[in-house]
Design a protein around this motif. Structure first.
Motif, PDB file in Angstrom:
ATOM      1  N   MET A  72       0.834  -1.199   0.000  1.00 32.15           N
ATOM      2  CA  MET A  72       0.000   0.000   0.000  1.00 32.15           C
ATOM      3  C   MET A  72       0.867   1.246   0.000  1.00 32.15           C
ATOM      4  N   ARG A  73       0.380   2.261  -0.684  1.00 33.32           N
ATOM      5  CA  ARG A  73       1.059   3.555  -0.643  1.00 33.32           C
ATOM      6  C   ARG A  73       0.705   4.245   0.664  1.00 33.32           C
ATOM      7  N   ARG A  74       1.695   4.707   1.364  1.00 34.65           N
ATOM      8  CA  ARG A  74       1.475   5.237   2.704  1.00 34.65           C
ATOM      9  C   ARG A  74       1.018   6.692   2.668  1.00 34.65           C
ATOM     10  N   ASN A  75       0.245   7.061   3.697  1.00 33.22           N
ATOM     11  CA  ASN A  75      -0.224   8.441   3.849  1.00 33.22           C
ATOM     12  C   ASN A  75       0.122   8.932   5.244  1.00 33.22           C
ATOM     13  N   ALA A  76      -0.462  10.065   5.621  1.00 34.66           N
ATOM     14  CA  ALA A  76      -0.074  10.713   6.878  1.00 34.66           C
ATOM     15  C   ALA A  76      -0.250   9.813   8.085  1.00 34.66           C
ATOM     16  N   PHE A  77      -1.369   9.106   8.155  1.00 36.71           N
ATOM     17  CA  PHE A  77      -1.653   8.316   9.352  1.00 36.71           C
ATOM     18  C   PHE A  77      -1.177   6.874   9.235  1.00 36.71           C
ATOM     19  N   SER A  78      -1.150   6.346   8.035  1.00 32.56           N
ATOM     20  CA  SER A  78      -0.678   4.972   7.888  1.00 32.56           C
ATOM     21  C   SER A  78       0.809   4.851   8.191  1.00 32.56           C
ATOM     22  N   VAL A  79       1.560   5.946   8.057  1.00 30.59           N
ATOM     23  CA  VAL A  79       2.971   5.926   8.446  1.00 30.59           C
ATOM     24  C   VAL A  79       3.099   5.681   9.943  1.00 30.59           C
ATOM     25  N   TYR A  80       2.260   6.348  10.732  1.00 29.75           N
ATOM     26  CA  TYR A  80       2.266   6.116  12.172  1.00 29.75           C
ATOM     27  C   TYR A  80       1.827   4.692  12.502  1.00 29.75           C
ATOM     28  N   ILE A  81       0.795   4.206  11.813  1.00 29.63           N
ATOM     29  CA  ILE A  81       0.319   2.845  12.049  1.00 29.63           C
ATOM     30  C   ILE A  81       1.414   1.832  11.733  1.00 29.63           C
ATOM     31  N   VAL A 306      -9.468  -4.302   3.335  1.00 28.83           N
ATOM     32  CA  VAL A 306     -10.001  -4.102   4.678  1.00 28.83           C
ATOM     33  C   VAL A 306      -9.158  -3.093   5.443  1.00 28.83           C
ATOM     34  N   LEU A 307      -7.841  -3.196   5.338  1.00 28.95           N
ATOM     35  CA  LEU A 307      -6.969  -2.243   6.015  1.00 28.95           C
ATOM     36  C   LEU A 307      -7.130  -0.847   5.426  1.00 28.95           C
ATOM     37  N   GLN A 308      -7.350  -0.749   4.131  1.00 32.22           N
ATOM     38  CA  GLN A 308      -7.609   0.550   3.518  1.00 32.22           C
ATOM     39  C   GLN A 308      -8.865   1.191   4.101  1.00 32.22           C
ATOM     40  N   ARG A 309      -9.903   0.397   4.263  1.00 34.28           N
ATOM     41  CA  ARG A 309     -11.148   0.934   4.823  1.00 34.28           C
ATOM     42  C   ARG A 309     -10.954   1.408   6.262  1.00 34.28           C
ATOM     43  N   ALA A 310     -10.147   0.695   7.025  1.00 33.79           N
ATOM     44  CA  ALA A 310      -9.906   1.097   8.418  1.00 33.79           C
ATOM     45  C   ALA A 310      -9.200   2.441   8.499  1.00 33.79           C
TER      46      ALA A 310
END
Length: 337
Positions: A72-81, A306-310
């Motif tokens: 997945m391409r990361r964004n602001a919050f997925s980097v923290y996750i 599913v992770l994208q939706r979360a």
């Protein structure tokens, strides 16, 4: 054994208390001539539960690391996750190895882990709390001041913040290990109380940021005339924070505060198990929120979707067979693909 150790945050890393309790059950009591006794059944069960929970958590966090790191391409919050999953993975890995060593009575392995790998536990716990506080704080800023957040926030702020938090946690754990743990069996180093105070102060600051931003975000989204409809990302963050307060926070309170006063000496094994439950629960939360209210019988959902939706930061449109458009996952100019 415990009175030989300094009553500071090093107790969080020192597992000799557990080893001593374990060995006590194997030695004679009340002057009896019996050489050995059966191991404490309660302790064995707790360690087995810890190992099982840690193994499940390792699998879940490994999936999150794989998806966010390579699929997945990361964004602001997925980097923290992503970084939070890394901290949880290291924490569970340590606890899994340590629990198995206690169950099978590998005394040498337990002592090696306690003496040389203990700073790793401080490192990953502080890092995990730091990432969770950063997620909650940044999510709060994005809701309270959306225009300022979108216009002024740097595109690489999440990556920079994670690198700084990793570095700060590493410095604190290395200093603790150098000035506190190497002097456990000798005299206490003069810098040890100072480092303990700095570490505890930093953890208290992180906790204040975490709870303050979470309460402000909840108030803004659920109360008042300008309420914003909660998104899946909001639900994910709130549940993750709540689980940490219930399961992860007791670990820090016990080992960084109560250990100073030698209070509740038998509580250690329970808070360790709770902390493993906290790290194990995070991937479950992501996939539960991402799959909630989805029509599984009409549409095939992969773990990636599913992770994208979360991590979706816009209200979801409920239409059968609808796939996530890239625009719904846009945050701060970055897309999750």
């Amino acid at each position: 054994m415990k009175n030989l150790l300094r009553p500071t945050t090093a107790g969080f890393l020192n597992t000799d208390m557990t080893v001593t309790a374990w060995e006590t059950d194997l030695t004679t009591t009340n002057g009896s001539d019996q050489a050995f006794h059966e191991p404490n059944t309660e302790l064995i069960i707790l360690q087995l539960l810890t190992a099982i929970v840690a193994l499940v958590g390792l699998s879940g966090n490994a999936v999150v690391l794989w998806l966010l790191g390579f699929r997945m391409r990361r964004n602001a919050f997925s980097v923290y996750i992503l970084n939070l999953a890394g901290a949880d993975f290291l924490f569970l890995c340590y606890q899994f190895i340590h629990s198995l060593a206690l169950v099978f009575n590998f005394d040498f392995v337990v002592r090696v882990i306690s003496r040389f790998l203990s700073p790793l536990l401080t490192f990953v716990y502080i890092s995990g709390l730091s990432f969770l506080s950063a997620i909650s704080t940044e999510r709060c800023l994005s809701v309270l001041w959306p225009i300022w957040y979108r216009c002024r926030r740097s595109r690489h702020m999440s990556t920079v913040m994670c690198a700084l938090l990793w570095a700060l946690s590493l410095v604190l754990s290395m200093l603790e290990g150098n000035y506190c743990f190497l002097f456990i069996w000798n005299t206490q180093h003069v810098w040890c109380p100072v480092l303990d105070f700095i570490t505890v102060s930093w953890l208290i600051l992180l906790f204040v940021l975490l709870t303050g931003s979470s309460l402000a975000l909840m108030t803004r989204l659920l109360c008042g005339s300008h309420r914003v409809p909660p998104t899946k990302l909001y639900v994910t963050v709130m549940i993750t924070v709540l689980v940490f307060l219930l399961c992860g926070l007791p670990f820090g309170i016990y080992f960084f505060l109560l250990f100073w006063f030698d209070a509740f000496p038998h509580l250690e094994k329970f808070v360790v198990l709770l902390s493993c439950v906290n790290s194990c629960a995070n991937p479950i939360i992501y996939f539960f929120v991402g799959s909630f209210k989805q029509r599984w019988w009409k549409q095939r959902h992969t773990l990636r979707l599913v992770l994208q939706r979360a991590l979706q930061d816009t209200p979801e449109v409920d239409e059968p067979g609808e796939s996530l458009p890239g625009g719904t996952l846009a945050m701060s100019g970055n897309l999750v693909s």
